[in-house]
Design a protein around this motif. Structure first.
Motif, PDB file in Angstrom:
ATOM      1  N   ILE A  31       0.874  -1.171   0.000  1.00 45.10           N
ATOM      2  CA  ILE A  31       0.000   0.000   0.000  1.00 45.10           C
ATOM      3  C   ILE A  31       0.913   1.223   0.000  1.00 45.10           C
ATOM      4  O   ILE A  31       1.590   1.503   0.984  1.00 45.10           O
ATOM      5  CB  ILE A  31      -0.924   0.025   1.237  1.00 45.10           C
ATOM      6  CG1 ILE A  31      -1.794  -1.220   1.273  1.00 45.10           C
ATOM      7  CG2 ILE A  31      -1.779   1.296   1.230  1.00 45.10           C
ATOM      8  CD1 ILE A  31      -2.687  -1.314   2.496  1.00 45.10           C
ATOM      9  N   ILE A 162     -15.449   1.666  -5.142  1.00 42.66           N
ATOM     10  CA  ILE A 162     -14.379   0.708  -4.842  1.00 42.66           C
ATOM     11  C   ILE A 162     -14.793  -0.694  -5.290  1.00 42.66           C
ATOM     12  O   ILE A 162     -14.012  -1.429  -5.898  1.00 42.66           O
ATOM     13  CB  ILE A 162     -14.048   0.715  -3.330  1.00 42.66           C
ATOM     14  CG1 ILE A 162     -13.463   2.080  -2.949  1.00 42.66           C
ATOM     15  CG2 ILE A 162     -13.069  -0.399  -2.987  1.00 42.66           C
ATOM     16  CD1 ILE A 162     -13.198   2.260  -1.465  1.00 42.66           C
ATOM     17  N   LEU A 175      -6.523   4.609  -5.556  1.00 39.19           N
ATOM     18  CA  LEU A 175      -7.663   5.130  -4.800  1.00 39.19           C
ATOM     19  C   LEU A 175      -7.417   6.604  -4.486  1.00 39.19           C
ATOM     20  O   LEU A 175      -6.481   6.934  -3.765  1.00 39.19           O
ATOM     21  CB  LEU A 175      -7.843   4.342  -3.502  1.00 39.19           C
ATOM     22  CG  LEU A 175      -8.122   2.838  -3.649  1.00 39.19           C
ATOM     23  CD1 LEU A 175      -8.058   2.150  -2.284  1.00 39.19           C
ATOM     24  CD2 LEU A 175      -9.470   2.605  -4.293  1.00 39.19           C
ATOM     25  N   ASP A 191     -10.863   1.427   5.423  1.00 39.62           N
ATOM     26  CA  ASP A 191      -9.539   1.089   5.903  1.00 39.62           C
ATOM     27  C   ASP A 191      -9.329  -0.440   5.908  1.00 39.62           C
ATOM     28  O   ASP A 191      -8.384  -0.969   5.320  1.00 39.62           O
ATOM     29  CB  ASP A 191      -9.492   1.674   7.329  1.00 39.62           C
ATOM     30  CG  ASP A 191      -8.166   1.547   7.990  1.00 39.62           C
ATOM     31  OD1 ASP A 191      -7.402   0.691   7.575  1.00 39.62           O
ATOM     32  OD2 ASP A 191      -7.921   2.330   8.930  1.00 39.62           O
ATOM     33  N   ILE A 194      -9.341  -1.895   2.335  1.00 35.82           N
ATOM     34  CA  ILE A 194      -8.092  -1.661   1.600  1.00 35.82           C
ATOM     35  C   ILE A 194      -7.020  -2.644   2.051  1.00 35.82           C
ATOM     36  O   ILE A 194      -6.337  -3.265   1.225  1.00 35.82           O
ATOM     37  CB  ILE A 194      -7.612  -0.204   1.805  1.00 35.82           C
ATOM     38  CG1 ILE A 194      -8.593   0.766   1.151  1.00 35.82           C
ATOM     39  CG2 ILE A 194      -6.227   0.001   1.214  1.00 35.82           C
ATOM     40  CD1 ILE A 194      -8.316   2.228   1.472  1.00 35.82           C
ATOM     41  N   ILE A 204      -1.816  -1.287  -3.943  1.00 38.16           N
ATOM     42  CA  ILE A 204      -2.701  -0.134  -3.778  1.00 38.16           C
ATOM     43  C   ILE A 204      -1.867   1.144  -3.814  1.00 38.16           C
ATOM     44  O   ILE A 204      -0.855   1.248  -3.129  1.00 38.16           O
ATOM     45  CB  ILE A 204      -3.430  -0.186  -2.418  1.00 38.16           C
ATOM     46  CG1 ILE A 204      -4.119  -1.524  -2.221  1.00 38.16           C
ATOM     47  CG2 ILE A 204      -4.359   1.004  -2.259  1.00 38.16           C
ATOM     48  CD1 ILE A 204      -5.552  -1.565  -2.549  1.00 38.16           C
ATOM     49  N   LEU A 206      -2.480   5.052  -3.043  1.00 38.50           N
ATOM     50  CA  LEU A 206      -3.518   5.756  -2.311  1.00 38.50           C
ATOM     51  C   LEU A 206      -3.200   7.235  -2.180  1.00 38.50           C
ATOM     52  O   LEU A 206      -2.080   7.606  -1.832  1.00 38.50           O
ATOM     53  CB  LEU A 206      -3.601   5.102  -0.915  1.00 38.50           C
ATOM     54  CG  LEU A 206      -4.591   5.608   0.108  1.00 38.50           C
ATOM     55  CD1 LEU A 206      -5.994   5.214  -0.291  1.00 38.50           C
ATOM     56  CD2 LEU A 206      -4.261   5.008   1.469  1.00 38.50           C
TER      57      LEU A 206
END
Lengths: 259, 319
Positions: A31, A162, A175, A191, A194, A204, A206
């Motif tokens: 992430i 999403i 995202l 949260d 994800i 991801i 973000l």
């Protein structure tokens, strides 16, 4: 091979450098968060990576292939999906149909079969329907399936977007402020979602303003200010970085970065 | 399965209307009016796919109707084709032309399609008017008999000319509506409606926006072409008016008036705009005025079109 590699990306609007020479890498299951004050160029960076803007400088490399400035639908075929800061929902459809649309690449087939309602067309539609219902359940929208998407609350629309992006089983998911406008409970749900998606191997990327969320879930953080990368590293490293603190807590330069 | 019922309901309502209305006809003339409504309804169903589903506007669809109509006039005499095959040939030519016109245009965002099709329609109309040796020019040209009515008579089904075309066009309309409704809930149709909702989002889920727009344009061109063929075969005569600009506008107006997003609504719109001029012959001079007024009122008060707006109101009251 690196999953997504951003190399020296830059773009100018009317002579003003909105983003300049930004590089970083994203690996499967990571992430990576892009943070920075308002107007730092985060969304512009996203728009370049996802093919909405064609970058003036630099390259975007997805699984070894140069995809710089490639149309969003081609990026989607290569496993990149995204959500938008200012929602892009199909308002003319039901919630379920929005989610089914995420399965487009899996459910599409010959138009003729669709026009004549052939069994192959029905089979494709049925599979997408089932997949979409499962996804809606995952984001807690199964009861809203048959409602018009336009009637949903802001937080629900965020989750719907999403869900639609997840339908594509993307390798990289961008995202853009998924928790903006959501209350504390909704933020926590997003949260978890994800983290879950990342755990399944999807990378991801973000952009998020909720610092608590960013610090909690990010494996890696890229900090932008005035369109340039000023720091990069783990959440702990970034939060100690003097340049980051200056950008956020307002030296004079940081204070007028809004806009 | 509420969606299944929406589709079957539309088809049932249509089939019932087609079957039952003739019992109330005061004279044989009304079969002709009915057939005209069905043919217009068929063309407008194509507009539903292009405008209602995909959100694209064409101002030259009468051009395709012209191609379909003149294919039925010319292909039998010059190529020796049976009129029924001429319908197919016209549809194929229309489809290919739509592809060639649409391909470069639909890559652009915005209202370029409306402008390009406007030009296309005028072009077809000019060719039909000026190529006198081939098309007979503004005076029009005779169209051979389809021959199906005679065949039916041999099989013991004796229909008047009016009755035959009424039911023949009615069945064509049912098939056209069935296909458009199939598309609505299919993956391809969903892609069309998605790009109507948001082209940006459509791109992010992998929809090739330019390609699916082109599909919708080609399909709707084939609808217009077949409708043009049916008019020509029914009248056994055709003039370039079928390809005229006013006819293009009429198609869009019918769809928008009745409700471009709904097949039944658009056909309803075709019915009203076909009937109104008949009813308004008394005020022939004010016909355009009344039509314009109706159009404005619908757009101001019932923006989704007559039928969808009325249905929504009724449903709202029921709850």
């Amino acid at each position: 091979m690196t999953l997504l590699s951003v190399e020296g990306l830059g773009i100018s609007f009317g002579g003003i450098k909105a983003v300049h020479d930004v590089s970083f890498k994203v690996e499967p299951g990571e992430i990576v968060s892009v943070i920075g004050p308002n107007g730092a160029g985060k969304t512009t960076l996203f728009n370049m990576i996802s093919g909405v803007y064609r970058p003036g400088l630099g390259r975007v490399v997805l699984e070894g292939e140069d995809v710089t400035g490639m149309a969003p639908f081609r990026l989607a075929q290569r496993g990149m999906s995204r959500t938008f800061q200012n929602l892009q929902i199909f308002q003319n459809m039901t919630v379920l149909e929005n989610a089914i649309s995420g399965f487009h690449l899996q459910e599409k087939g010959p138009v003729l079969a669709d026009l004549l309602h052939l069994p192959s067309s029905r089979r494709r539609a049925r599979a997408a329907d089932a997949g979409a219902r499962a996804l809606l359940a995952r984001v807690g929208l199964e009861r809203a399936a048959d409602r018009e998407a336009g009637n949903l609350s802001y937080g629900s629309l965020k989750r719907l977007e999403i869900a639609r992006a997840l339908a594509m089983k993307p390798k990289v998911l961008l995202l853009d402020e998924p928790a903006a406008g959501c209350n504390a409970v909704e933020t926590e749900e997003i949260d978890h979602l994800i983290a879950e998606v990342a755990a399944s191997g999807t990378a991801i990327l973000l952009v998020e303003h909720d610092m608590k969320m960013v610090m909690r879930i990010s494996s890696h953080i890229v900090v932008l200010d005035h369109g340039e990368k000023i720091a990069e590293g783990s959440p702990a490293e970034v939060s100690r970085n003097p340049a980051v603190i200056a950008a956020y807590l307002g030296t004079e330069e940081g204070a007028d970065a809004d806009g | 399965m509420p969606r299944l019922t929406a589709k079957s309901a539309t088809l049932l309502v249509l089939a019932a209307l087609i079957a039952v209305t003739p019992f109330f006809f005061p004279s044989g003339y009304y079969y002709r009016v009915g057939a005209l409504i069905f043919v217009n309804g068929l063309a407008v169903t194509g507009i539903v796919i292009l405008t209602g589903y995909a959100g694209q506007i064409s101002l030259g669809h009468a051009g395709f109707a012209g191609i379909g109509g003149y294919a039925c006039a010319l292909a039998p005499t010059h190529l020796g084709l049976h009129p029924s095959l001429a319908v197919v040939l016209g549809a194929a030519i229309s489809g290919v032309l739509a592809y060639l016109v649409g391909r470069p245009i639909l890559r652009l965002k915005g209202y370029y399609l409306a402008v390009a099709t406007l030009g296309f329609g005028i072009l077809v109309s000019m060719v039909l008017n000026n190529e006198r040796q081939l098309t007979g020019g503004p005076d029009g040209i005779a169209v051979p008999e389809l021959g199906l009515r005679g065949l039916l008579k041999d099989w013991g089904l004796d229909l008047t000319n009016g009755q035959f075309w009424y039911f023949f066009c009615g069945i064509a309309l049912l098939i056209g509506a069935w296909i458009a409704l199939n598309l609505h809930q299919s993956p391809s149709g969903r892609a069309l409606r998605a790009l109507h909702g948001s082209e940006i989002a459509a791109g992010t889920v992998g929809i090739d926006v330019a390609r699916v727009k082109l599909q919708a344009f080609v399909i709707s061109a084939v609808y217009a072409s077949v409708a043009g063929s049916l008019v020509a075969l029914q009248n056994k005569f055709i003039t370039p008016d079928v390809a005229g600009f006013m006819h293009s506008i009429e198609m869009v107006t019918m769809a928008v008036l009745g409700g471009a997003g709904s097949v039944l609504g658009a056909i309803f719109g075709a019915g009203i705009l076909t009937l109104l001029p008949q009813a308004l012959t008394v005020f022939a001079e004010y016909e355009q005025l009344v039509l314009g007024l109706v159009m404005m009122l619908v757009m101001i008060f019932l923006r989704e079109g007559l039928l969808p707006s009325v249905l929504r109101k009724l449903r709202g009251r029921g709850e």
